[in-house]
Design a protein around this motif. Structure first.
Motif, PDB file in Angstrom:
ATOM      1  N   UNK A   1       8.927   3.547   7.533  1.00  0.00           N
ATOM      2  CA  UNK A   1       7.566   3.447   7.009  1.00  0.00           C
ATOM      3  C   UNK A   1       6.968   4.808   6.637  1.00  0.00           C
ATOM      4  N   UNK A   2       7.727   5.876   6.777  1.00  0.00           N
ATOM      5  CA  UNK A   2       7.236   7.179   6.341  1.00  0.00           C
ATOM      6  C   UNK A   2       7.068   7.208   4.826  1.00  0.00           C
ATOM      7  N   UNK A   3       6.208   8.118   4.367  1.00  0.00           N
ATOM      8  CA  UNK A   3       6.006   8.252   2.923  1.00  0.00           C
ATOM      9  C   UNK A   3       7.292   8.699   2.244  1.00  0.00           C
ATOM     10  N   UNK A   4       8.037   9.593   2.865  1.00  0.00           N
ATOM     11  CA  UNK A   4       9.332  10.053   2.343  1.00  0.00           C
ATOM     12  C   UNK A   4      10.378   9.890   3.439  1.00  0.00           C
ATOM     13  N   UNK A   5      10.866   8.658   3.664  1.00  0.00           N
ATOM     14  CA  UNK A   5      11.812   8.407   4.756  1.00  0.00           C
ATOM     15  C   UNK A   5      13.197   8.941   4.439  1.00  0.00           C
TER      16      UNK A   5
END
Length: 202
Positions: free
Chosen positions: A95-99
């Motif tokens: 769910x990170x912006x840039x996983x």
């Protein structure tokens, strides 16, 4: 005298088998990522409602309302429960912006779509029925996510679950794997696992 024994409900393993897919990507002798995905198809939602209704003793009308509500969700979204294990915990932050690892959905006509939402659910708080569906695949070392894709981004009039074919692609900057549902291919009741032992550089 004998102690009374509780009655055990039998899981419909054919329903679960048609809708759960596994993926492992290996870097030589180590595992880069393991993914288990449960597609919340119409039949899974109906099976879920059957179990919950029996568990709670719901009457016919209440069960029907619950089923209708669950099936309506599939008019708007393709939803998946996704379990993820990576040796480095931060690499499972889907769910990170840039996983480190990204997910997208791919259809046979080449259409690709990114998730409309990814929400982490604490494994301890995961719905007990969903836990039962995953069975031994759910371990304390995995993280759980609910991943949604917009249905109308792929098909204006929705999908026919019995004929759907789709790939849930798991990808880093250098390697990818996919979990495939192809319900038009006959008997898909067996729980399938995809193992990628060789890194595919893109």
């Amino acid at each position: 005298s004998e102690f009374p024994q509780g009655e055990r409900e039998v899981k419909k393993r054919d329903v679960i088998g048609r809708n759960v897919r596994d993926l492992r990507i290996h870097d030589e002798y180590s595992t880069d990522i393991e993914v288990n995905a449960l597609w919340m198809s119409d039949e899974v939602r109906q099976h879920y409602v059957d179990i919950v209704a029996r568990k709670k003793g719901l009457d016919v009308a209440t069960k029907a309302d619950l089923r209708e509500g669950h099936l309506e969700k599939n008019d708007e979204t393709l939803a998946f429960y996704v379990l993820v294990y990576t040796p480095e915990l931060h690499r499972s932050d889907l769910h990170d912006k840039e996983p480190f690892w990204s997910l997208y959905l791919k259809m046979p006509d080449g259409q690709k779509r990114q998730p409309s939402s990814i929400k982490e659910v604490d494994v301890v708080d995961l719905d007990p029925t969903i836990k039962e569906f995953f069975g031994h695949l759910l371990t304390p070392y995995k993280r759980a996510f609910v991943v949604n894709f917009p249905v109308k981004a792929f098909a204006k009039d929705g999908f026919d679950d019995e004929d759907i074919k789709m790939d849930l692609v798991v990808r880093s900057t250098k390697v990818k794997g996919k979990l495939t549902w192809d319900l038009g291919e006959g008997d898909t009741t067996k729980h399938t696992t995809e193992d990628y032992y060789w890194i595919e550089y893109l």
